[in-house]
Design a protein around this motif. Structure first.
Motif, PDB file in Angstrom:
ATOM      1  N   GLY A  38       0.780  -1.212   0.102  1.00  0.00           N
ATOM      2  CA  GLY A  38       0.077   0.174   0.247  1.00  0.00           C
ATOM      3  C   GLY A  38       0.812   1.131   0.160  1.00  0.00           C
ATOM      4  N   PRO A  39       0.400   2.437  -0.734  1.00  0.00           N
ATOM      5  CA  PRO A  39       1.107   3.490  -0.648  1.00  0.00           C
ATOM      6  C   PRO A  39       1.192   3.966   0.862  1.00  0.00           C
ATOM      7  CG  PRO A  39      -1.081   4.073  -1.437  1.00  0.00           C
ATOM      8  CD  PRO A  39      -0.929   2.364  -1.474  1.00  0.00           C
ATOM      9  N   ALA A  42      -1.658   4.826   3.443  1.00  0.00           N
ATOM     10  CA  ALA A  42      -2.721   3.735   3.051  1.00  0.00           C
ATOM     11  C   ALA A  42      -3.467   3.264   4.498  1.00  0.00           C
ATOM     12  CB  ALA A  42      -2.138   2.841   2.234  1.00  0.00           C
ATOM     13  N   HIS A 196       7.658  -1.959   1.014  1.00  0.00           N
ATOM     14  CA  HIS A 196       7.378  -1.100  -0.116  1.00  0.00           C
ATOM     15  C   HIS A 196       8.557  -2.040  -1.309  1.00  0.00           C
ATOM     16  CE1 HIS A 196       4.876   1.853   1.218  1.00  0.00           C
ATOM     17  NE2 HIS A 196       5.810   2.225   2.401  1.00  0.00           N
ATOM     18  N   GLY A 212      -5.531   0.370   0.369  1.00  0.00           N
ATOM     19  CA  GLY A 212      -5.485   1.885  -0.211  1.00  0.00           C
ATOM     20  C   GLY A 212      -6.527   2.555   0.533  1.00  0.00           C
ATOM     21  N   THR A 240       1.945  -0.184  -9.503  1.00  0.00           N
ATOM     22  CA  THR A 240       1.946   1.082  -9.477  1.00  0.00           C
ATOM     23  C   THR A 240       0.458   1.488 -10.106  1.00  0.00           C
ATOM     24  OG1 THR A 240       4.289   1.094  -9.993  1.00  0.00           O
ATOM     25  CG2 THR A 240       2.933   3.210 -10.980  1.00  0.00           C
ATOM     26  N   TYR A 243      -2.000   1.644  -7.506  1.00  0.00           N
ATOM     27  CA  TYR A 243      -2.020   2.597  -6.471  1.00  0.00           C
ATOM     28  C   TYR A 243      -2.478   3.831  -7.316  1.00  0.00           C
ATOM     29  CZ  TYR A 243       1.591   0.444  -3.507  1.00  0.00           C
ATOM     30  OH  TYR A 243       2.082  -0.599  -2.630  1.00  0.00           O
ATOM     31  N   THR A 244      -2.016   4.090  -8.580  1.00  0.00           N
ATOM     32  CA  THR A 244      -2.531   5.292  -9.290  1.00  0.00           C
ATOM     33  C   THR A 244      -4.079   5.219  -9.594  1.00  0.00           C
ATOM     34  OG1 THR A 244      -0.564   5.256 -10.680  1.00  0.00           O
ATOM     35  CG2 THR A 244      -2.374   6.327 -11.556  1.00  0.00           C
TER      36      THR A 244
END
Length: 248
Positions: A38-39, A42, A196, A212, A240, A243-244
């Motif tokens: 998760g970013p 998150a 990460h 997220g 990616t 996430y976006t």
């Protein structure tokens, strides 16, 4: 949130409630090795803190090894091992072996069992050369190996890892990954890993969870994760993209 008037002479404060974690339902079976992605922001670390009993959820229920973490924190500590990659549980000015001895007393591990486990961990994690070195003098890779040993001295059923390979060199990462793989396979220890580093996920985890905005965005195998983005050739590209999409 603080707002100034046009002249900049007065201000008022507005309070905003932010849900760090919400509607997150997750079950991990005994013996699983689950990777959590998760970013930043998150809700991963918040989730881990609830699992450890550090934070109490405002709603819902949490059970780890059958125990409520916030109400049975002492009992849970005997069945749970935790490693935070950016914080150490070792005593900074003491030799590493003295930290282990203090942990033995905290968890009431008898001396014979302690010596056996420490001997095994020392050999597996290659701790021998710096057991009598003060923790503050250890390299990051050495300290992380020490933290892993400390988390396993009481033989926990569940091991929770928050970015255990952060900042490590390639050799140190490989050694820790191999150790974690063996702990899970040979001891049947349940492992929840947040990271990460997608290399950790690819090499260690059979199941991947993506968080997220505090909610569960994906839960499945690596193969199922790759299938969410046909045409993408790497897990980095898939994650990616997820996430976006979650940020939109």
């Amino acid at each position: 949130m603080i707002e100034l008037d046009r002249a900049g002479r007065s201000f008022k404060v507005k309070r905003e409630v932010v849900h760090a974690v919400r509607d997150l339902s997750l079950t991990v079976a005994a013996g699983e090795f689950v990777g959590c992605l998760g970013p930043n922001g998150a809700g991963k670390s918040t989730t881990i803190k609830m699992l450890c009993g550090i934070l109490t959820p405002t709603s819902g229920t949490v059970r780890v090894a059958g125990l409520d973490p916030s109400r049975r924190r002492t009992a849970l500590a005997r069945r749970l091992g935790v490693v935070f990659g950016q914080r150490t549980t070792l005593w900074w000015d003491l030799p590493l072996v003295d930290s282990f001895e203090l942990i033995r007393h905290l968890y009431k591990v008898d001396r014979a069992t302690f010596r056996s486990r420490l001997g095994e961990l020392t050999e597996t994690l290659d701790l021998g050369a710096f057991l009598r070195t003060p923790v503050r003098q250890l390299s990051l890779g050495q300290r992380m190996r020490g933290d892993l040993a400390a988390a396993l001295l009481h033989a926990p059923d569940v091991l929770v890892l928050d970015e255990p390979t952060i900042g490590l060199d390639v050799v140190s990462k490989a050694g820790i990954r191999d150790f974690l793989r063996r702990v899970n396979a040979e001891r049947g220890t349940t492992v929840l890993l947040t990271t990460h580093d997608l290399g950790d996920i690819e090499r260690l985890c059979r199941r991947v969870v993506l968080i997220g905005h505090g909610s569960l965005a994906f839960d499945g195998t690596l193969e199922e994760l790759m299938a969410t983005a046909p045409g993408q050739s790497s897990i980095e590209e898939v994650v990616t993209r997820l996430y976006t999409a979650g940020a939109q």
